[in-house]
Design an enzyme around this catalytic site. Structure first.
Site, PDB file in Angstrom:
ATOM      1  N   HIS A  68       0.851  -1.188   0.000  1.00 47.00           N
ATOM      2  CA  HIS A  68       0.000   0.000   0.000  1.00 47.00           C
ATOM      3  C   HIS A  68       0.885   1.236   0.000  1.00 47.00           C
ATOM      4  O   HIS A  68       1.823   1.339   0.787  1.00 47.00           O
ATOM      5  CB  HIS A  68      -0.931  -0.007   1.215  1.00 47.00           C
ATOM      6  CG  HIS A  68      -1.924  -1.129   1.196  1.00 47.00           C
ATOM      7  ND1 HIS A  68      -2.170  -1.948   2.273  1.00 47.00           N
ATOM      8  CD2 HIS A  68      -2.736  -1.573   0.192  1.00 47.00           C
ATOM      9  CE1 HIS A  68      -3.088  -2.837   1.950  1.00 47.00           C
ATOM     10  NE2 HIS A  68      -3.450  -2.624   0.694  1.00 47.00           N
ATOM     11  N   GLU A  97       1.889   3.147   3.216  1.00 41.44           N
ATOM     12  CA  GLU A  97       2.507   2.366   4.289  1.00 41.44           C
ATOM     13  C   GLU A  97       3.981   2.171   3.945  1.00 41.44           C
ATOM     14  O   GLU A  97       4.383   1.102   3.473  1.00 41.44           O
ATOM     15  CB  GLU A  97       1.770   1.034   4.467  1.00 41.44           C
ATOM     16  CG  GLU A  97       0.308   1.230   4.867  1.00 41.44           C
ATOM     17  CD  GLU A  97      -0.501  -0.063   4.815  1.00 41.44           C
ATOM     18  OE1 GLU A  97       0.108  -1.151   4.696  1.00 41.44           O
ATOM     19  OE2 GLU A  97      -1.755   0.022   4.902  1.00 41.44           O
ATOM     20  N   ASN A 111      -3.698  -5.213  -2.765  1.00 42.94           N
ATOM     21  CA  ASN A 111      -3.948  -6.366  -1.908  1.00 42.94           C
ATOM     22  C   ASN A 111      -5.398  -6.835  -1.974  1.00 42.94           C
ATOM     23  O   ASN A 111      -5.871  -7.549  -1.097  1.00 42.94           O
ATOM     24  CB  ASN A 111      -3.574  -6.047  -0.458  1.00 42.94           C
ATOM     25  CG  ASN A 111      -3.303  -7.298   0.353  1.00 42.94           C
ATOM     26  OD1 ASN A 111      -2.763  -8.281  -0.154  1.00 42.94           O
ATOM     27  ND2 ASN A 111      -3.665  -7.280   1.629  1.00 42.94           N
ATOM     28  N   ARG A 112      -6.100  -6.416  -3.010  1.00 42.92           N
ATOM     29  CA  ARG A 112      -7.430  -6.937  -3.325  1.00 42.92           C
ATOM     30  C   ARG A 112      -7.508  -7.316  -4.800  1.00 42.92           C
ATOM     31  O   ARG A 112      -8.587  -7.567  -5.321  1.00 42.92           O
ATOM     32  CB  ARG A 112      -8.529  -5.892  -3.033  1.00 42.92           C
ATOM     33  CG  ARG A 112      -8.490  -5.268  -1.666  1.00 42.92           C
ATOM     34  CD  ARG A 112      -8.827  -6.249  -0.564  1.00 42.92           C
ATOM     35  NE  ARG A 112      -8.968  -5.552   0.716  1.00 42.92           N
ATOM     36  CZ  ARG A 112      -7.958  -5.250   1.534  1.00 42.92           C
ATOM     37  NH1 ARG A 112      -6.721  -5.561   1.180  1.00 42.92           N
ATOM     38  NH2 ARG A 112      -8.169  -4.631   2.682  1.00 42.92           N
ATOM     39  N   HIS A 143       3.394  -4.262   6.125  1.00 46.47           N
ATOM     40  CA  HIS A 143       2.341  -3.251   6.102  1.00 46.47           C
ATOM     41  C   HIS A 143       2.474  -2.333   7.317  1.00 46.47           C
ATOM     42  O   HIS A 143       3.372  -2.505   8.149  1.00 46.47           O
ATOM     43  CB  HIS A 143       0.959  -3.912   6.092  1.00 46.47           C
ATOM     44  CG  HIS A 143       0.677  -4.703   4.857  1.00 46.47           C
ATOM     45  ND1 HIS A 143      -0.250  -4.317   3.916  1.00 46.47           N
ATOM     46  CD2 HIS A 143       1.208  -5.868   4.397  1.00 46.47           C
ATOM     47  CE1 HIS A 143      -0.288  -5.205   2.933  1.00 46.47           C
ATOM     48  NE2 HIS A 143       0.596  -6.151   3.207  1.00 46.47           N
ATOM     49  N   GLU A 174       2.055  -6.515  10.062  1.00 45.16           N
ATOM     50  CA  GLU A 174       1.800  -5.121  10.403  1.00 45.16           C
ATOM     51  C   GLU A 174       2.892  -4.711  11.390  1.00 45.16           C
ATOM     52  O   GLU A 174       2.901  -5.152  12.541  1.00 45.16           O
ATOM     53  CB  GLU A 174       0.425  -4.973  11.034  1.00 45.16           C
ATOM     54  CG  GLU A 174      -0.728  -5.443  10.164  1.00 45.16           C
ATOM     55  CD  GLU A 174      -1.043  -4.489   9.020  1.00 45.16           C
ATOM     56  OE1 GLU A 174      -0.514  -3.359   9.041  1.00 45.16           O
ATOM     57  OE2 GLU A 174      -1.816  -4.873   8.123  1.00 45.16           O
TER      58      GLU A 174
END
Length: 499
Positions: free
Chosen positions: A130, A133, A191-192, A231, A313
């Protein structure tokens, strides 16, 4: 049991014609995220407070201020290439493609034999999935340089260099980073954007983003054992499944749930404070239990590439001040190193051979009770099966045309080496000889299979060809042969005059 080739029954002329003819053949929602009922805030100590803080979602100017001290895409490219020049003895720099706006997606490979296929596992880190990020892209460059500076004297770094092919993609989404937004330049959440196991989304190849297609192509070219994407926005190690079949939020385990929990715990427990999280017990979470997503990269890795991927994360704040990056590196350093090393330090590793000729067999490995198959490599028939330690496993090796073999092992704390020698099935020797040669020399293509099969037939019939040619010579020169035989074996030598 070996099977002898049967001789031809079609007669001498047919054999001669076939043999002689051979000479004429041609050679949305983010982890930690926006749009969740609760949003996280806090500092590096891992404490959380419940509030509705959004991380400057639409304020690009504010993000530009926060991005001061971070590498630009140009800075990142220079850093990657500088690393390649400085550490060329243990690294290779290559690109897997380009972003929507044409920015190269550079990868650093670290190994004592970079770029060479070997019978050892591969691990990859992917950062900046992303665009908003960016911590991962910074830490991955630091990681590469730290290994380069310390692999001679640090045992863990040395182990990784000598036993793992480590691939580092600092940024998957350079366009999103430049635009200070989550999606890529086409405003798609990468990520989709992967094919999903439950719902028919993103199944048209041409509709996928170039960054997504680059990752999918990469996974076909390199046989990764495990990987992790970095992330920001929370502090937790996330593992599959990421989605559920009913779209509801609940724990949804994949076949390797126990192994994934072990890998996630490896990262969490070596982290400075991830495992002490009050929100996520032990600092780990099943993705679907946190909240379901579809078209995610980690599930795609596991299903389609045989790669066990975690979504990490690593920063509660998406855009921490650049001055905090050294601290974030220290918090994550040992986690990153131990996770990368785990592909060689844990699980069962070995090769599959043929009892017929001792050659490698590109078969597969399965574990009783785990509905997941790991394929062996084509060149060396090596397999690398990550498993949680302190358990008993029944391991099965199999390949078409060969009798499967299984054994039971108790896997303790470290890795185990386990080779298999498979016996050909009755009547399948000829088939598996040709297939084995093709699988180990895949660049030969279909013609290689045909010529190899014919060469095998010719070799087995060579003796008969010699006999046939000898018979024809005897028939043609029969009388002369008899005369010479009489002179050599008959009456004593004497002079004769023929009238």
């Amino acid at each position: 049991m070996e099977v002898s080739p049967s001789s031809s029954s079609s007669g001498v002329p047919l054999i001669l014609i076939l043999c002689l003819s051979s000479f004429f053949l041609p050679p949305v929602i983010c982890r930690g995220g926006e749009s969740l009922p609760l949003f996280r805030s806090g500092s590096l100590n891992g404490s959380y407070s419940v509030n509705t803080r959004r991380i400057l979602k639409d304020d690009v100017e504010a993000k530009d201020t926060l991005a001061k001290g971070y590498m630009t895409n140009s800075d990142l490219e220079h850093a990657v290439k500088a690393f390649g020049r400085r550490c060329g003895n243990i690294s290779r720099i290559y690109s897997i493609g380009k972003s929507f706006n044409g920015v190269p997606l550079w990868v650093i490979e670290i190994s004592d034999n970079p770029g060479k296929e070997e019978a050892k596992p591969a691990f990859k880190f992917v950062g900046n999935v992303h665009g908003d990020e960016p911590v991962g892209r910074e830490l991955l460059i630091i990681l590469a340089n730290w290994i380069c500076d310390n692999y001679v004297r640090d045992p863990l770094a040395k182990f990784i260099v000598e036993n793992v092919h480590l691939h580092i993609l600092p940024t998957m989404n350079p366009d999103g980073f430049s635009l200070r937004k989550r999606g890529n330049a086409n405003n798609i959440d990468l990520n989709r954007d992967f094919p999903d196991q439950f719902f028919s989304v993103n199944n048209v190849i041409s509709a996928r983003q170039p960054e997504t297609r680059a990752i999918m192509k990469w996974l076909k070219e390199v046989r990764f054992t495990a990987s992790a994407s970095l992330h920001g926005g929370a502090l937790v190690a996330n593992y599959p499944w990421d989605g559920t079949e009913d779209k509801r939020k609940h724990y949804y385990a994949c076949p390797d749930d126990e192994t994934f929990r072990f890998l996630a715990s490896t990262y969490s427990h070596f982290h400075y404070n991830m495992s002490s999280s009050k929100e996520f017990p032990e600092g780990i979470t099943n993705g679907a239990s946190w909240y379901p997503i579809y078209g995610g990269m980690q599930d795609y890795n596991y299903i389609h590439a045989g790669c066990l991927e975690l979504t990490l994360e690593i920063s509660d704040d998406k855009w921490p001040a650049a001055s905090e990056l050294p601290t974030l590196w220290e918090y994550n350093k040992m986690s990153m190193l131990h996770l990368a090393a785990s592909v060689a330090k844990r699980g069962i590793h070995g090769r599959i051979y043929s009892s017929n000729n001792g050659g490698p067999l590109p078969g597969a490995i399965s574990i009783n009770g785990i509905n997941y198959t790991v394929e062996a490599g084509k060149a060396f028939a090596d397999y690398h099966r990550l498993l949680a330690p302190d358990n008993k496993y029944e391991v099965l090796a199999f390949m078409h045309g060969y009798k499967p073999k299984n054994t039971t092992v108790f896997l303790e704390g470290g890795a185990m080496s386990l080779d298999f020698v498979l016996d050909p099935e009755t009547g399948s020797l000829r088939e598996t000889k040709v297939k084995g040669w093709c699988d180990c020399n895949c660049n030969a293509g279909i013609q290689g299979v045909e010529l190899t099969g014919f060469a095998w037939w010719t070799q087995s019939q060579l003796y008969f060809l010699v006999v046939v040619v000898t018979i024809f010579i005897l028939i043609f020169l029969g009388r002369r042969f008899s005369f010479l035989k009489y002179r050599q074996l008959g009456s004593p030598k004497r002079t004769m005059v023929m009238a």
